[in-house]
Design an enzyme around this catalytic site. Structure first.
Site, PDB file in Angstrom:
ATOM      1  N   TYR A 166      24.026 -52.714 -26.345  1.00 45.76           N
ATOM      2  CA  TYR A 166      23.733 -54.004 -27.166  1.00 45.76           C
ATOM      3  C   TYR A 166      24.012 -55.304 -26.575  1.00 45.76           C
ATOM      4  O   TYR A 166      25.230 -55.289 -25.738  1.00 45.76           O
ATOM      5  CB  TYR A 166      24.483 -53.575 -28.406  1.00 45.76           C
ATOM      6  N   ASP A 190      27.247 -58.050 -18.848  1.00 45.48           N
ATOM      7  CA  ASP A 190      27.520 -58.488 -20.357  1.00 45.48           C
ATOM      8  C   ASP A 190      28.786 -57.556 -20.564  1.00 45.48           C
ATOM      9  O   ASP A 190      29.232 -56.519 -20.983  1.00 45.48           O
ATOM     10  CB  ASP A 190      26.670 -57.975 -21.340  1.00 45.48           C
ATOM     11  N   LYS A 246      34.393 -61.676 -27.835  1.00 48.33           N
ATOM     12  CA  LYS A 246      35.549 -60.719 -28.339  1.00 48.33           C
ATOM     13  C   LYS A 246      36.818 -61.280 -27.843  1.00 48.33           C
ATOM     14  O   LYS A 246      37.491 -62.291 -28.605  1.00 48.33           O
ATOM     15  CB  LYS A 246      35.493 -59.250 -28.288  1.00 48.33           C
TER      16      LYS A 246
HETATM   17  C1  LIG Z   1      29.703 -57.634 -29.505  1.00 52.52           C
HETATM   18  C2  LIG Z   1      28.880 -57.527 -28.683  1.00 52.52           C
HETATM   19  C3  LIG Z   1      27.874 -58.889 -28.333  1.00 52.52           C
HETATM   20  C4  LIG Z   1      27.540 -59.900 -29.252  1.00 52.52           C
HETATM   21  O1  LIG Z   1      28.684 -60.540 -29.817  1.00 52.52           O
HETATM   22  P1  LIG Z   1      28.877 -61.328 -31.045  1.00 52.52           P
HETATM   23  O2  LIG Z   1      30.077 -62.221 -30.864  1.00 52.52           O
HETATM   24  O3  LIG Z   1      28.964 -60.398 -32.160  1.00 52.52           O
HETATM   25  O4  LIG Z   1      27.598 -62.042 -31.294  1.00 52.52           O
HETATM   26  C5  LIG Z   1      27.078 -58.916 -27.141  1.00 52.52           C
HETATM   27  N1  LIG Z   1      27.264 -57.823 -26.144  1.00 52.52           N
HETATM   28  C6  LIG Z   1      28.106 -56.759 -26.224  1.00 52.52           C
HETATM   29  C7  LIG Z   1      28.387 -55.744 -25.036  1.00 52.52           C
HETATM   30  C8  LIG Z   1      29.011 -56.927 -27.420  1.00 52.52           C
HETATM   31  O5  LIG Z   1      29.779 -55.531 -27.465  1.00 52.52           O
END
Ligand SMILES: *Cc1c(COP(=O)(O)O)cnc(C)c1O
Length: 427
Positions: free
Chosen positions: A142, A237, A265
């Protein structure tokens, strides 16, 4: 009817599904979400005053526990000086200096407001830098909800992207190619079939959005080697793994250097913050220095920066903090694994440091296809058991459990007892 049920009845009248992010709904476990009224350290309290041990931690950010005093003080202090100016501030420079001096793969960094924005902008930068349009992602990873990344092509080896959401035009995802996690040959095949057209490959270096799936030995280095050979950028990511599996995230832990990296996060200390950064010559593509446009009214917001910077400082001051987290992880996740074995449960425990996940399948889980074999109905039973006994877990099989430095031995012992309780009764 409890207070959460009352609030949900009101919420569904005026918020789609009653929640502001779908992961919060308890749809897959067939319950009403707990509405939260407060939290402190490792504990969270719902609107009825029921207290839980929290393993969601706002989906990762609260690594120092809820209500961390130092973060709180910095935020309150910042608020006194005004909430937002839309002009540069000293704390943004401090944040960027703090990051670039401690993250060897980050020469320059740009702040945004979410992980979604960070990834979207990093991809745009990679396309601008390489002059190529196609990107590779892995099924089950994701990367936020921007159009071109909402591709969940399932067994999508060699297939061009099919949107995983209504409202995403096929045109937005036609350049998104999907490979199989932990399978370098699937990556090689995509590069082979799209010679000289791949701008970048993006990966969660530890996948934590299909449950927790670890990179196999050599996988990340293999991606590095292929990208270097093909002139494509490697993007880690690290929205979950950054500042969690090590301060320098998976890049530091596995010793593999990405060209660009995205954070979210933890970096906000509980405030809405994301960031993307990397090699100087690539980041110099970003406006106003370069031709890749990216902007944000509230980006680098002083209150958010105050929270984030203090959280990052805490994480660097105690040289032992990631060892401490790993020990807690070993006690909890290793403990659960031992129980699963003892009770012959048809489950698989994947974990690394303070991240873990019980898959309700007996088979090894190393990619999305494996993860999807999990029995979500059994997960739902387990979830309801744990919630009923005071354990706040993500209401989905395909999410991680998060630990903070404030989780105590007592918290972990209680959790292990309840897992054992569940396994005994499930027999
Ligand atoms: C949570 C998440 C996102 C998106 O971040 P948001 O702050 O919810 O937009 C992107 N990449 C990874 C790996 C994530 O866990």
């Amino acid at each position: 009817m409890g207070r959460s049920e009352e609030l949900m009845n009101r919420a569904v009248q005026c918020i789609p599904g009653g929640v502001n992010s779908p992961v919060r709904a308890y749809q897959s476990v067939d319950m009403t979400p707990r509405f939260i009224s407060r939290a402190d350290a490792s504990h969270i309290t719902d609107a009825d005053g029921v207290e839980y041990i929290d393993y969601i931690l706002s989906w990762g950010p609260m690594i120092n526990g809820h209500n961390n005093r130092r973060v709180l003080d910095k935020v309150t202090e910042a608020c006194q000086r005004g909430m937002s100016y839309g002009a540069p501030t000293e704390i943004e420079v401090e944040m960027a200096e703090f990051m670039t001096s401690r993250l060897p793969h980050v020469d320059m960094v740009r702040m945004v407001n979410s992980g979604t924005e960070a990834v979207m902008s990093a991809i745009r930068t990679a396309r601008g830098f390489t002059g190529r349009e196609k990107i590779i992602k892995f099924s089950g990873c994701y990367h936020g909800h921007s159009d071109c990344l909402l591709v969940d092509a399932g067994s999508g080896l060699m297939t061009a992207g099919v949107p995983g959401s209504a409202g995403v035009p096929a045109g937005c995802t036609k350049d998104t190619l999907t490979a199989v996690y932990n399978d370098l040959s699937s990556v090689e095949a995509l590069f082979e079939a799209n010679k000289g057209e791949i701008a970048c490959l993006i990966v969660e270096p530890v996948a934590a959005n299909m449950g927790v799936v670890l990179p196999e030995e050599g996988f990340l280095q293999g991606l590095r080697d292929i990208c270097t050979r093909e002139g494509a950028l490697l993007i880690f990511d690290e929205v979950i793994t950054g500042f969690r599996v090590a301060f320098g995230g998976a890049a530091e832990l596995f010793g593999v250097t990405p060209d660009l990296v995205t954070y979210g996060k933890i970096i906000g200390g509980g405030m809405p913050v994301g960031a993307y950064g990397g090699k100087r010559e690539i980041m110099e593509m970003v406006a106003p220095l370069g031709p890749v446009y990216q902007a944000g009214t509230l980006s680098g917001n002083p209150v958010a920066m105050a929270a984030g910077l203090e959280q990052l400082k805490i994480l660097t001051e105690d040289a032992d903090i990631y060892n401490t987290l790993a020990k807690k992880g070993e006690k909890l996740f290793g403990g659960i694994n031992a129980l699963l074995k003892q009770y012959n449960a048809p489950c698989t425990m994947n974990h690394i440091g303070s991240l873990g996940c019980i898959f309700f399948t007996p088979d090894t889980v190393k990619n999305y296809e494996d993860a999807k074999k999990a029995d979500t109905a059994v997960f739902a039973q387990y979830f309801r058991h744990m919630l009923g006994k005071g354990i706040h877990l993500a209401p989905s099989q395909f999410e991680a459990m998060f630990l903070s430095v404030t989780h105590t031995e007592e918290d972990i012992d209680k959790t292990l007892e309840l897992v054992e309780d569940y396994l005994k009764n499930a027999k």
